[in-house]
Design a protein around this motif. Structure first.
Motif, mmCIF file in Angstrom:
data_model
loop_
_atom_site.group_PDB
_atom_site.id
_atom_site.type_symbol
_atom_site.label_atom_id
_atom_site.label_comp_id
_atom_site.label_asym_id
_atom_site.label_seq_id
_atom_site.Cartn_x
_atom_site.Cartn_y
_atom_site.Cartn_z
ATOM 1 N N ALA A 53 24.646 40.512 38.675
ATOM 2 C CA ALA A 53 25.211 39.581 39.653
ATOM 3 C C ALA A 53 25.395 40.234 41.024
ATOM 4 O O ALA A 53 25.599 39.531 42.015
ATOM 5 C CB ALA A 53 26.548 39.038 39.165
ATOM 6 N N GLY A 54 25.310 41.542 41.085
ATOM 7 C CA GLY A 54 25.472 42.235 42.347
ATOM 8 C C GLY A 54 26.883 42.157 42.901
ATOM 9 O O GLY A 54 27.070 41.933 44.097
ATOM 10 N N VAL A 55 27.870 42.333 42.011
ATOM 11 C CA VAL A 55 29.274 42.263 42.424
ATOM 12 C C VAL A 55 29.986 43.536 41.997
ATOM 13 O O VAL A 55 29.445 44.359 41.270
ATOM 14 C CB VAL A 55 29.991 41.031 41.810
ATOM 15 C CG1 VAL A 55 29.359 39.741 42.289
ATOM 16 C CG2 VAL A 55 30.013 41.094 40.294
ATOM 17 N N GLU A 56 31.215 43.672 42.451
ATOM 18 C CA GLU A 56 32.056 44.792 42.053
ATOM 19 C C GLU A 56 32.899 44.386 40.840
ATOM 20 O O GLU A 56 33.122 43.201 40.594
ATOM 21 C CB GLU A 56 32.990 45.186 43.208
ATOM 22 C CG GLU A 56 32.271 45.615 44.474
ATOM 23 C CD GLU A 56 31.523 46.928 44.288
ATOM 24 O OE1 GLU A 56 32.031 47.798 43.541
ATOM 25 O OE2 GLU A 56 30.432 47.063 44.863
ATOM 26 N N PHE A 67 35.726 42.010 41.504
ATOM 27 C CA PHE A 67 35.397 40.590 41.642
ATOM 28 C C PHE A 67 35.431 39.905 40.275
ATOM 29 O O PHE A 67 35.929 38.783 40.151
ATOM 30 C CB PHE A 67 34.021 40.421 42.308
ATOM 31 C CG PHE A 67 33.710 39.005 42.683
ATOM 32 C CD1 PHE A 67 34.376 38.392 43.730
ATOM 33 C CD2 PHE A 67 32.749 38.293 41.993
ATOM 34 C CE1 PHE A 67 34.089 37.075 44.082
ATOM 35 C CE2 PHE A 67 32.450 36.979 42.339
ATOM 36 C CZ PHE A 67 33.127 36.376 43.382
ATOM 37 N N LEU A 68 34.935 40.578 39.237
ATOM 38 C CA LEU A 68 35.024 40.013 37.880
ATOM 39 C C LEU A 68 36.481 39.847 37.465
ATOM 40 O O LEU A 68 36.838 38.832 36.854
ATOM 41 C CB LEU A 68 34.300 40.892 36.861
ATOM 42 C CG LEU A 68 32.781 40.898 36.875
ATOM 43 C CD1 LEU A 68 32.242 41.665 35.675
ATOM 44 C CD2 LEU A 68 32.203 39.510 36.928
ATOM 45 N N ALA A 69 37.303 40.816 37.789
ATOM 46 C CA ALA A 69 38.729 40.719 37.457
ATOM 47 C C ALA A 69 39.358 39.525 38.159
ATOM 48 O O ALA A 69 40.188 38.814 37.573
ATOM 49 C CB ALA A 69 39.444 42.011 37.837
ATOM 50 N N GLU A 70 38.958 39.273 39.401
ATOM 51 C CA GLU A 70 39.488 38.120 40.130
ATOM 52 C C GLU A 70 39.011 36.810 39.493
ATOM 53 O O GLU A 70 39.786 35.852 39.369
ATOM 54 C CB GLU A 70 39.050 38.191 41.597
ATOM 55 C CG GLU A 70 39.748 37.200 42.489
ATOM 56 C CD GLU A 70 39.368 37.355 43.957
ATOM 57 O OE1 GLU A 70 39.871 36.536 44.753
ATOM 58 O OE2 GLU A 70 38.584 38.258 44.306
ATOM 59 N N LEU A 71 37.754 36.764 39.062
ATOM 60 C CA LEU A 71 37.249 35.565 38.380
ATOM 61 C C LEU A 71 38.000 35.333 37.071
ATOM 62 O O LEU A 71 38.297 34.192 36.714
ATOM 63 C CB LEU A 71 35.746 35.681 38.128
ATOM 64 C CG LEU A 71 34.857 35.580 39.361
ATOM 65 C CD1 LEU A 71 33.405 35.916 39.004
ATOM 66 C CD2 LEU A 71 34.943 34.189 39.973
ATOM 67 N N ALA A 123 27.128 32.279 41.546
ATOM 68 C CA ALA A 123 27.546 31.190 42.440
ATOM 69 C C ALA A 123 28.858 31.540 43.134
ATOM 70 O O ALA A 123 29.010 31.315 44.348
ATOM 71 C CB ALA A 123 27.688 29.887 41.653
ATOM 72 N N ALA A 124 29.804 32.108 42.391
ATOM 73 C CA ALA A 124 31.092 32.497 42.986
ATOM 74 C C ALA A 124 30.889 33.587 44.032
ATOM 75 O O ALA A 124 31.538 33.585 45.082
ATOM 76 C CB ALA A 124 32.061 32.960 41.897
ATOM 77 N N ARG A 125 29.964 34.508 43.768
ATOM 78 C CA ARG A 125 29.659 35.557 44.751
ATOM 79 C C ARG A 125 29.103 34.951 46.031
ATOM 80 O O ARG A 125 29.510 35.298 47.134
ATOM 81 C CB ARG A 125 28.645 36.538 44.166
ATOM 82 C CG ARG A 125 28.231 37.649 45.129
ATOM 83 C CD ARG A 125 26.871 38.227 44.829
ATOM 84 N NE ARG A 125 25.858 37.193 44.991
ATOM 85 C CZ ARG A 125 24.718 37.158 44.298
ATOM 86 N NH1 ARG A 125 24.454 38.068 43.390
ATOM 87 N NH2 ARG A 125 23.845 36.204 44.512
ATOM 88 N N GLU A 158 30.616 33.347 51.806
ATOM 89 C CA GLU A 158 30.866 32.364 52.856
ATOM 90 C C GLU A 158 32.362 32.150 53.111
ATOM 91 O O GLU A 158 32.742 31.273 53.869
ATOM 92 C CB GLU A 158 30.220 31.021 52.487
ATOM 93 C CG GLU A 158 28.712 31.088 52.328
ATOM 94 C CD GLU A 158 27.997 31.532 53.591
ATOM 95 O OE1 GLU A 158 28.472 31.194 54.697
ATOM 96 O OE2 GLU A 158 26.972 32.228 53.470
ATOM 97 N N GLY A 159 33.200 32.949 52.446
ATOM 98 C CA GLY A 159 34.638 32.869 52.682
ATOM 99 C C GLY A 159 35.412 32.046 51.659
ATOM 100 O O GLY A 159 36.625 31.883 51.783
#
Length: 158
Positions: A12-15, A18-22, A45-47, A52-53
């Motif tokens: 997903a190309g995230v940290e 970010f998964l913890a926040e999801l 999609a969430a990334r 976009e903020g």
């Protein structure tokens, strides 16, 4: 597809944060060993939205709406599926898929209207609508055997 947590982060190309926040906002469950395609799509999609903020805390309302819609679809489709009858289960799955597609089309039409798009502005083709296009696709997928059989695609009711 089967991904562990590290694989999901990589694909997903995230940290990891970010998964913890999801997980914190209910988009992912934190007690699973492996993630599938649906979770990868959610994270991706969430990334994109976060870029976009619109961060997970902003997306709780769409998540809740999607969960309620899924529950409504299951509730309506369940009576069509009889235990031990594979054909009835298949028909119920098709029915649930069609309901989901109709809800997506409805969302698209409402969003378009809410953004002020209309045929008068020339932003939509005069003969086009999300619901009409969806019904035409269903008709084609069923080999022209639906209740719209034999009718021109442009004559589908909205």
């Amino acid at each position: 597809m089967r991904l562990d947590r590290r694989g999901l982060v990589r694909e997903a190309g995230v940290e990891e944060d970010f998964l913890a926040e999801l997980e914190q906002y209910g988009f992912l469950t934190d007690d699973v060993l492996f993630y599938g395609t649906a979770e990868l799509e959610i994270v991706t999609a969430a990334r994109d939205l976060a870029d976009e903020g619109l961060h997970p805390r902003h997306l709780v309302m769409p998540r809740t709406a999607a969960e309620r819609e899924a529950h409504m679809i299951r509730s309506v489709a369940r009576p069509r599926s009889r235990a031990g009858d594979a054909a009835a289960r298949g028909e119920a799955e098709d029915f649930a898929r069609d309901l989901g597609e109709s809800i997506i089309a409805l969302h698209g039409a409402i969003r378009a209207r809410s953004r002020g798009r209309s045929e008068r502005t020339g932003l939509l083709a005069p003969h086009s609508s999300p619901l009409r296009d969806l019904r035409a696709a269903r008709w084609y997928r069923r080999g022209g055997t639906s209740r719209y059989s034999g009718r021109a695609l442009s004559s589908f009711p909205l």
